[in-house]
Design a protein around this motif. Structure first.
Motif, mmCIF file in Angstrom:
data_model
loop_
_atom_site.group_PDB
_atom_site.id
_atom_site.type_symbol
_atom_site.label_atom_id
_atom_site.label_comp_id
_atom_site.label_asym_id
_atom_site.label_seq_id
_atom_site.Cartn_x
_atom_site.Cartn_y
_atom_site.Cartn_z
ATOM 1 N N GLY A 181 -5.429 4.185 -4.774
ATOM 2 C CA GLY A 181 -5.644 2.767 -5.030
ATOM 3 C C GLY A 181 -4.445 1.857 -4.993
ATOM 4 N N LEU A 182 -3.287 2.331 -4.523
ATOM 5 C CA LEU A 182 -2.116 1.451 -4.445
ATOM 6 C C LEU A 182 -2.377 0.328 -3.441
ATOM 7 N N GLU A 183 -2.313 -0.913 -3.913
ATOM 8 C CA GLU A 183 -2.572 -2.086 -3.076
ATOM 9 C C GLU A 183 -1.317 -2.937 -2.940
ATOM 10 N N PRO A 184 -1.238 -3.730 -1.864
ATOM 11 C CA PRO A 184 -0.047 -4.567 -1.669
ATOM 12 C C PRO A 184 0.274 -5.476 -2.849
ATOM 13 N N ARG A 185 -0.743 -5.917 -3.588
ATOM 14 C CA ARG A 185 -0.526 -6.836 -4.713
ATOM 15 C C ARG A 185 0.086 -6.147 -5.929
ATOM 16 N N HIS A 186 0.052 -4.833 -5.963
ATOM 17 C CA HIS A 186 0.536 -4.106 -7.129
ATOM 18 C C HIS A 186 2.053 -4.162 -7.248
ATOM 19 N N ARG A 187 2.509 -4.106 -8.492
ATOM 20 C CA ARG A 187 3.948 -4.028 -8.758
ATOM 21 C C ARG A 187 4.276 -2.583 -9.111
ATOM 22 N N MET A 188 5.286 -2.049 -8.447
ATOM 23 C CA MET A 188 5.586 -0.620 -8.551
ATOM 24 C C MET A 188 7.020 -0.390 -8.988
ATOM 25 N N ILE A 213 7.719 0.002 0.147
ATOM 26 C CA ILE A 213 8.221 -1.363 0.350
ATOM 27 C C ILE A 213 7.456 -2.055 1.480
ATOM 28 N N ALA A 214 7.242 -1.338 2.579
ATOM 29 C CA ALA A 214 6.509 -1.912 3.713
ATOM 30 C C ALA A 214 5.068 -2.257 3.334
ATOM 31 N N HIS A 215 4.484 -1.466 2.460
ATOM 32 C CA HIS A 215 3.078 -1.635 2.074
ATOM 33 C C HIS A 215 2.880 -2.744 1.048
ATOM 34 N N LEU A 216 3.822 -2.867 0.121
ATOM 35 C CA LEU A 216 3.676 -3.818 -0.980
ATOM 36 C C LEU A 216 4.067 -5.233 -0.565
ATOM 37 N N ASP A 217 3.526 -6.210 -1.293
ATOM 38 C CA ASP A 217 3.943 -7.592 -1.083
ATOM 39 C C ASP A 217 5.422 -7.740 -1.435
ATOM 40 N N ALA A 218 6.053 -8.749 -0.856
ATOM 41 C CA ALA A 218 7.487 -8.980 -1.067
ATOM 42 C C ALA A 218 7.803 -9.090 -2.555
ATOM 43 N N ILE A 229 6.055 -0.770 -20.419
ATOM 44 C CA ILE A 229 6.168 -1.533 -19.177
ATOM 45 C C ILE A 229 4.922 -1.427 -18.299
ATOM 46 N N LEU A 230 3.973 -0.553 -18.658
ATOM 47 C CA LEU A 230 2.761 -0.411 -17.863
ATOM 48 C C LEU A 230 1.835 -1.606 -18.078
ATOM 49 N N ALA A 231 1.313 -2.151 -16.974
ATOM 50 C CA ALA A 231 0.313 -3.208 -17.048
ATOM 51 C C ALA A 231 -1.020 -2.608 -17.491
ATOM 52 N N PRO A 232 -1.932 -3.414 -18.027
ATOM 53 C CA PRO A 232 -3.259 -2.903 -18.357
ATOM 54 C C PRO A 232 -3.909 -2.237 -17.147
ATOM 55 N N GLY A 233 -4.374 -1.015 -17.329
ATOM 56 C CA GLY A 233 -4.970 -0.278 -16.215
ATOM 57 C C GLY A 233 -3.961 0.433 -15.336
ATOM 58 N N VAL A 260 1.938 0.506 -11.170
ATOM 59 C CA VAL A 260 2.198 1.901 -10.821
ATOM 60 C C VAL A 260 3.654 2.219 -11.112
ATOM 61 N N VAL A 261 3.871 3.281 -11.868
ATOM 62 C CA VAL A 261 5.210 3.837 -12.064
ATOM 63 C C VAL A 261 5.189 5.234 -11.467
ATOM 64 N N HIS A 262 6.261 5.594 -10.776
ATOM 65 C CA HIS A 262 6.262 6.806 -9.953
ATOM 66 C C HIS A 262 7.605 7.504 -10.125
ATOM 67 N N ALA A 263 7.563 8.810 -10.373
ATOM 68 C CA ALA A 263 8.807 9.595 -10.488
ATOM 69 C C ALA A 263 8.582 10.920 -9.781
ATOM 70 N N HIS A 264 9.090 11.018 -8.565
ATOM 71 C CA HIS A 264 8.923 12.229 -7.773
ATOM 72 C C HIS A 264 10.217 13.035 -7.805
ATOM 73 N N SER A 265 10.121 14.310 -8.175
ATOM 74 C CA SER A 265 11.282 15.205 -8.239
ATOM 75 C C SER A 265 12.371 14.659 -9.161
ATOM 76 N N VAL A 266 11.951 14.062 -10.266
ATOM 77 C CA VAL A 266 12.888 13.590 -11.288
ATOM 78 C C VAL A 266 12.857 14.535 -12.487
ATOM 79 N N PHE A 267 11.665 14.764 -13.033
ATOM 80 C CA PHE A 267 11.553 15.633 -14.200
ATOM 81 C C PHE A 267 11.818 17.087 -13.854
#
Length: 257
Positions: A89-96, A111-116, A191-195, A166-173
């Motif tokens: 469900g990641l959409e261009p309007r989302h803040r990540m 970056i290419a997928h999300l809004d500026a 820092i998470l938005a509702p939902g 969306v918060v994302h941590a790949h190969s961090v933990f």
């Protein structure tokens, strides 16, 4: 239960068996051990230590520094992360927020997928963030105005409350001792938005939890689920990630508040 999930890679028995099966890897392992010992003596704090590791690795090859043995694998791993979040469900309007964004292996696709202005990447390594800027230039993504910021810890205090979908941590933990993971889980709910949700990968074991050279950490799923619950977060193991050709597992965290 599969045998790999029961391995204790820190045990002497495993090390000796691995050496017998892979004699060509003995010399590189000894060299790596010497480097890690020297860096650990210089930098007893884990963040300072791992920053030094990343400086060393990035100087040789930024793509290898984030765990990719070839450019093709770098592209494939980034695409895997991107496809998974878009399917969820990641959409261009989302803040990540991309924790441990590295040299934008997946980040350039986000970056290419999300809004500026909607992508925020943070990392503890100034060297890898310089490499990230080169990736940004390579893919001509300057108009997307991504935020790339160095951080010292995972308290996330400089970020606004309720901001990120969306918060994302790949190969961090997979490279973090438990107190670093606990610090992140203690603060990410703010820092998470509702939902919104927080996805992170980890090296999973169903045997004894252990670490190798203070770089690779193996945790039981229930340990991390309990840790999230301690901070009032809902967490679940993502079974559908297990079908992907990746060695780590994934947990998703939601803030019920």
């Amino acid at each position: 239960m599969s045998t790999p999930l029961l391995k204790n890679r820190a045990s002497l028995t495993h090390k000796l068996g691995y050496a017998v099966r892979n004699p060509a890897r003995i010399a590189p392992y000894v060299k790596r051990t010497a480097r890690e010992t020297w860096l650990r003596l210089k930098h007893p704090d884990h963040v300072a230590y791992y920053r030094a590791v990343m400086a060393s690795d990035t100087g040789r090859n930024p793509e290898a520094a984030v765990g990719s043995r070839s450019h093709e694998r770098w592209l494939a791993l980034g695409e895997m992360q991107f496809d998974y979040l878009v399917e969820h469900g990641l959409e261009p309007r989302h803040r990540m927020l991309d924790i441990g964004c590295g040299n934008l292996r997946a980040g350039w696709r986000f970056i290419a997928h999300l809004d500026a202005g909607n992508y925020y990447g943070i990392d503890i390594s100034p060297d890898i963030l310089i490499a990230a800027k080169r990736t940004l230039t390579t893919y001509e993504l300057q108009p997307k105005l991504p935020h790339l910021t160095i951080t010292q810890d995972l308290t996330l205090e400089f970020l606004p409350s309720g901001h990120f979908d969306v918060v994302h941590a790949h190969s961090v933990f997979s490279h973090s001792p438990i107190h670093v993971i606990d610090e992140c889980l203690a603060h990410v709910g703010r820092i998470l938005a509702p939902g919104g949700f927080f996805d992170f990968t980890f090296d999973r074991t169903e045997g004894a939890e252990h670490q190798v050279l203070r770089e690779d950490f193996y945790y039981r799923t229930e340990t991390l689920l309990r840790l999230a619950g301690k901070h009032g977060l809902e967490a679940r193991f993502m079974e559908d990630w297990e079908t992907r050709p990746h060695g780590q597992s994934k947990i998703r965290v939601n803030n019920p508040a």
